[in-house]
Design a protein around this motif. Structure first.
Motif, PDB file in Angstrom:
ATOM      1  N   ILE A  33       0.678  -1.251  -0.074  1.00 42.08           N
ATOM      2  CA  ILE A  33      -0.064   0.064   0.018  1.00 42.08           C
ATOM      3  C   ILE A  33       0.803   1.188   0.099  1.00 42.08           C
ATOM      4  N   MET A  34       1.749   1.196   0.921  1.00 46.59           N
ATOM      5  CA  MET A  34       2.476   2.706   1.012  1.00 46.59           C
ATOM      6  C   MET A  34       3.519   2.704   0.133  1.00 46.59           C
ATOM      7  N   GLU A  35       4.365   1.675  -0.309  1.00 43.06           N
ATOM      8  CA  GLU A  35       5.265   1.844  -1.117  1.00 43.06           C
ATOM      9  C   GLU A  35       4.837   2.004  -2.576  1.00 43.06           C
ATOM     10  N   LYS A  36       4.072   0.986  -2.768  1.00 44.92           N
ATOM     11  CA  LYS A  36       3.536   1.126  -4.532  1.00 44.92           C
ATOM     12  C   LYS A  36       2.588   2.052  -4.802  1.00 44.92           C
ATOM     13  N   LEU A  37       1.577   2.456  -3.848  1.00 44.30           N
ATOM     14  CA  LEU A  37       0.554   3.475  -4.162  1.00 44.30           C
ATOM     15  C   LEU A  37       0.803   4.988  -3.986  1.00 44.30           C
ATOM     16  N   PHE A  38       1.556   5.026  -2.778  1.00 43.72           N
ATOM     17  CA  PHE A  38       1.934   6.393  -2.266  1.00 43.72           C
ATOM     18  C   PHE A  38       3.482   6.715  -2.320  1.00 43.72           C
ATOM     19  N   ASN A  39       4.229   5.778  -2.723  1.00 47.56           N
ATOM     20  CA  ASN A  39       5.698   5.882  -2.649  1.00 47.56           C
ATOM     21  C   ASN A  39       6.184   6.482  -1.260  1.00 47.56           C
ATOM     22  N   VAL A  40       6.108   5.945  -0.548  1.00 50.98           N
ATOM     23  CA  VAL A  40       6.267   6.424   1.048  1.00 50.98           C
ATOM     24  C   VAL A  40       6.883   5.036   1.440  1.00 50.98           C
ATOM     25  N   ARG A  41       7.984   5.129   2.193  1.00 47.88           N
ATOM     26  CA  ARG A  41       8.641   4.103   2.867  1.00 47.88           C
ATOM     27  C   ARG A  41       8.336   4.097   4.405  1.00 47.88           C
ATOM     28  N   THR A  42       7.387   3.047   4.857  1.00 45.42           N
ATOM     29  CA  THR A  42       6.907   3.305   6.178  1.00 45.42           C
ATOM     30  C   THR A  42       7.662   1.865   6.833  1.00 45.42           C
ATOM     31  N   TYR A  43       8.312   1.064   6.312  1.00 45.79           N
ATOM     32  CA  TYR A  43       8.673  -0.220   6.866  1.00 45.79           C
ATOM     33  C   TYR A  43       9.851  -0.018   7.967  1.00 45.79           C
ATOM     34  N   PRO A  44       9.535  -0.527   9.313  1.00 42.45           N
ATOM     35  CA  PRO A  44       9.101  -1.717   9.919  1.00 42.45           C
ATOM     36  C   PRO A  44       7.515  -0.922  10.588  1.00 42.45           C
ATOM     37  N   PHE A  45       7.325   0.279  10.693  1.00 39.52           N
ATOM     38  CA  PHE A  45       6.542   0.904  11.548  1.00 39.52           C
ATOM     39  C   PHE A  45       5.084   0.315  11.378  1.00 39.52           C
ATOM     40  N   GLY A  46       4.549   0.134  10.141  1.00 39.59           N
ATOM     41  CA  GLY A  46       3.313  -0.561   9.921  1.00 39.59           C
ATOM     42  C   GLY A  46       3.190  -2.275  10.592  1.00 39.59           C
ATOM     43  N   LEU A  47       4.293  -2.776  10.051  1.00 35.44           N
ATOM     44  CA  LEU A  47       4.435  -3.867  10.472  1.00 35.44           C
ATOM     45  C   LEU A  47       4.343  -4.239  12.080  1.00 35.44           C
ATOM     46  N   ILE A  48       5.014  -3.288  12.910  1.00 39.04           N
ATOM     47  CA  ILE A  48       5.032  -3.458  14.118  1.00 39.04           C
ATOM     48  C   ILE A  48       3.453  -3.058  14.843  1.00 39.04           C
ATOM     49  N   PHE A  49       3.208  -2.220  14.056  1.00 36.27           N
ATOM     50  CA  PHE A  49       1.808  -1.479  14.648  1.00 36.27           C
ATOM     51  C   PHE A  49       0.786  -2.582  14.667  1.00 36.27           C
ATOM     52  N   PHE A  50       0.586  -3.251  13.256  1.00 43.76           N
ATOM     53  CA  PHE A  50      -0.396  -4.329  13.162  1.00 43.76           C
ATOM     54  C   PHE A  50       0.038  -5.672  14.085  1.00 43.76           C
TER      55      PHE A  50
END
Length: 70
Positions: A33-50
């Motif tokens: 979602i974040m890298e492909k659609l919005f070009n924003v690198r959020t790894y690993p914050f979404g992984l940790i949150f979910f």
């Protein structure tokens, strides 16, 4: 399986299933979602949150089943 044994097995599946589901959703959120659609690198914050959301939901479902065990 009947009765208490089945509910005890469901408790374990709830814990493991919640954690796995949280990890999958977090990975999908970060990478797809974040890298492909919005070009924003959020790894690993979404992984940790979910992951934590999955742990919380797994324990919540397990506690609900434990109440049913009584």
């Amino acid at each position: 399986m009947k009765g208490k044994n089945f509910i005890a097995l469901m408790i374990g599946f709830n814990l493991v299933g919640g954690i796995i589901a949280g990890l999958l959703v977090g990975y999908a959120f970060d990478v797809w979602i974040m890298e492909k659609l919005f070009n924003v690198r959020t790894y690993p914050f979404g992984l940790i949150f979910f992951f934590f959301i999955g742990v919380i939901s797994g324990f919540r479902n397990a506690l609900r089943d434990l109440k049913r065990l009584d």
